[in-house]
Design an enzyme around this catalytic site. Structure first.
Site, PDB file in Angstrom:
ATOM      1  N   CYS A   1      -2.220  -2.560   7.621  1.00 42.09           N
ATOM      2  CA  CYS A   1      -1.806  -2.380   9.012  1.00 42.09           C
ATOM      3  C   CYS A   1      -2.131  -0.943   9.437  1.00 42.09           C
ATOM      4  O   CYS A   1      -2.583  -0.126   8.627  1.00 42.09           O
ATOM      5  CB  CYS A   1      -0.307  -2.648   9.153  1.00 42.09           C
TER       6      CYS A   1
ATOM      7  N   GLU B   1       0.837  -1.207   0.000  1.00 40.25           N
ATOM      8  CA  GLU B   1       0.000   0.000   0.000  1.00 40.25           C
ATOM      9  C   GLU B   1       0.870   1.254   0.000  1.00 40.25           C
ATOM     10  O   GLU B   1       0.580   2.218  -0.710  1.00 40.25           O
ATOM     11  CB  GLU B   1      -0.890   0.028   1.256  1.00 40.25           C
TER      12      GLU B   1
END
Length: 148
Positions: A106, A80
């Site tokens: 996360c 990401e």
């Protein structure tokens, strides 16, 4: 032949992107999409020009760091993060985009997702991160699990 839905289509692309990963523990791919057009992709691995973990070993394995903890103790960036950084590097606006990722973000990636203006996250699998979940919800980012 059944035509895949848009989430299935972009998740399949994220899975292909993950095959470029150089992480010894987990291969993750991400695709940023807006108006059904791919803006950027990313996979987890060391910063550009640096040795990859497959070449120098895994700091996290060597020090027995459990999955989902101490993300900062790693040579690599998450998929990401790399997708967001690649968009910024190439001057591509991603506010209002959707992220398709093979793993659930996360807390560090979630904060970047929120500040980048990403409005939806589709993911296939991953560990629960209660703080990440709470922050994404508070920011109004919709998180959707894609069943594979």
């Amino acid at each position: 032949m059944t035509r895949p839905s848009w989430p299935e289509y972009f998740m399949t692309i994220a899975e292909t992107v993950a095959t470029r990963s150089t992480c010894l523990r987990r291969h993750v791919g991400a695709v940023l999409v807006k108006d059904k057009r791919i803006l950027s992709t990313g996979y987890n691995g060391a910063p550009a020009g640096l040795a990859h973990c497959e070449e120098v070993g895994c700091l996290r394995n060597d020090t027995s760091i459990p999955s989902g903890q101490r993300h900062e103790l790693c040579r690599g960036l998450h998929a990401e993060q790399n997708a967001i950084v690649q968009a910024a590097f190439h001057g591509i606006a991603i506010s209002g985009a959707t992220l398709y990722c093979t793993n659930k973000p996360c807390v560090i990636c979630s904060k970047m997702i929120i500040n980048a203006g990403i409005r939806e996250v589709y993911y296939a699998e991953g560990y629960d991160d209660d703080l990440a979940d709470r922050m994404l919800a508070e920011a109004g980012v919709e998180v959707i699990k894609v069943e594979r």
